[in-house]
Design an enzyme around this catalytic site. Structure first.
Site, short mmCIF file in Angstrom:
data_model
loop_
_atom_site.label_atom_id
_atom_site.label_comp_id
_atom_site.label_asym_id
_atom_site.label_seq_id
_atom_site.Cartn_x
_atom_site.Cartn_y
_atom_site.Cartn_z
N SER A 1 89.39 49.95 82.11
CA SER A 1 90.18 51.02 81.57
C SER A 1 89.94 52.51 82.43
O SER A 1 89.82 52.45 83.66
CB SER A 1 89.66 51.08 80.13
OG SER A 1 90.47 52.12 79.39
N TYR B 1 99.44 57.73 81.20
CA TYR B 1 98.28 56.77 81.77
C TYR B 1 97.11 56.68 80.88
O TYR B 1 96.70 55.58 80.48
CB TYR B 1 97.96 57.24 83.14
CG TYR B 1 96.75 56.80 83.75
CD1 TYR B 1 96.95 55.65 84.36
CD2 TYR B 1 95.51 57.26 83.50
CE1 TYR B 1 95.80 54.72 84.90
CE2 TYR B 1 94.40 56.54 84.15
CZ TYR B 1 94.55 55.44 84.77
OH TYR B 1 93.28 54.81 85.40
N LYS C 1 95.46 53.25 78.45
CA LYS C 1 94.09 53.12 78.91
C LYS C 1 93.21 52.87 77.27
O LYS C 1 92.72 52.01 77.15
CB LYS C 1 93.39 53.75 79.80
CG LYS C 1 93.86 53.65 81.23
CD LYS C 1 93.80 52.48 81.61
CE LYS C 1 93.89 52.22 82.95
NZ LYS C 1 93.76 50.76 83.50
#
Length: 264
Positions: free
Chosen positions: A156, A170, A174
């Protein structure tokens, strides 16, 4: 024999690493092999082929001669994870090894740095199709062949729990991967399988070059350990610990690999 077992704690294990041609993925693949694992590297593009060959050569040159293979597959495509796993099983069978996978590292990922007002549906799909859906489908494809006491490790980012400007797609992808980590851990633990996530802070790699410099500099200044970015090896060693027997009582966790920049 005892000393060999200690120095090669993953001897005989089979590990698959997605996005293993460069950066953190390549470092993880190598460190798993150093500890004795046979490694299958998944890479995406033709231009990544030579980089993958370099890692394979480095692995097979190790004194204990682990086996290694590469498989090309774009995990953005929904049918590729199954095809990749089928090729991995064929490789294992051809070399006379059981068709089992012990360790899966979902490392492949992509980032898009854009202000909220400029994000497109295509940008969203590009990131989520790989960072979230790709990891899910890859894990699904491996699952029927995952050994009891298997290890699933999702890579992650500290961005999953932090707010960075222009990195909404983004960072949120994660965060989704962390959520999957906890749910899979709750679901898969009956036979000793563990599922964990590792959250690197900034690491000196190709991906770091795409992060706005002001974000990186601020993170370095706020990092308790030596005010620096991390190294690929430092992240890889944490992943290798999670891949081994010593971590068998750890599951559903997210480990911050950030030199203390993020403390959970």
């Amino acid at each position: 024999m005892a000393s060999q077992s200690f120095s090669l704690p993953l001897q005989g294990k089979v590990a698959m690493v997605t996005g293993g041609s460069r950066g953190i993925g390549a470092g993880i693949a190598y460190e798993l092999a150093v500890r004795g694992a046979n490694v299958i590297i998944i890479y995406t593009s033709e231009r990544s082929g030579p980089l993958t060959d370099e890692i394979l050569s480095k692995i097979t040159s190790l004194e204990h001669r682990p086996h290694a293979a590469k498989i090309r597959g774009d995990l953005n495509q929904v049918d590729i994870p199954t095809k990749v796993v089928d090729q991995a099983l064929a490789w294992l069978e051809s070399s006379g090894r059981p068709k089992n996978i012990d360790i899966l590292v979902n490392n492949a990922g992509v980032e898009v740095v854009k202000a909220l007002g400029t994000i497109t549906a295509e940008d969203f799909a590009k990131v989520y199709d790989l960072n979230v859906r790709g990891a899910l489908l890859m894990t699904q494809a491996v699952l029927p062949h995952l050994s009891a006491g298997g290890r699933i490790i999702n890579i992650s980012s500290v961005g999953s729990r932090a707010g960075f400007k222009e990195m909404g797609i983004y960072c949120s992808s994660k965060a989704a991967l962390e959520g999957l980590t906890r749910c899979w851990a709750a679901e898969l633990g009956k036979n000793g399988t563990t599922v964990n996530a590792v959250n690197p802070g900034p690491v000196q790699s190709e991906m770091l070059d795409n992060i706005p410099k002001d974000i990186v500099n601020a993170q370095k200044a706020a990092t308790p350990i030596e005010n620096r970015v991390g190294t690929v090896e430092e992240v890889a060693m944490i992943v290798c610990w999670l891949a081994g027997e010593e971590s068998r009582w750890v599951t559903g966790q997210t480990i911050s690999a950030s030199g203390g920049w993020a403390m959970y």
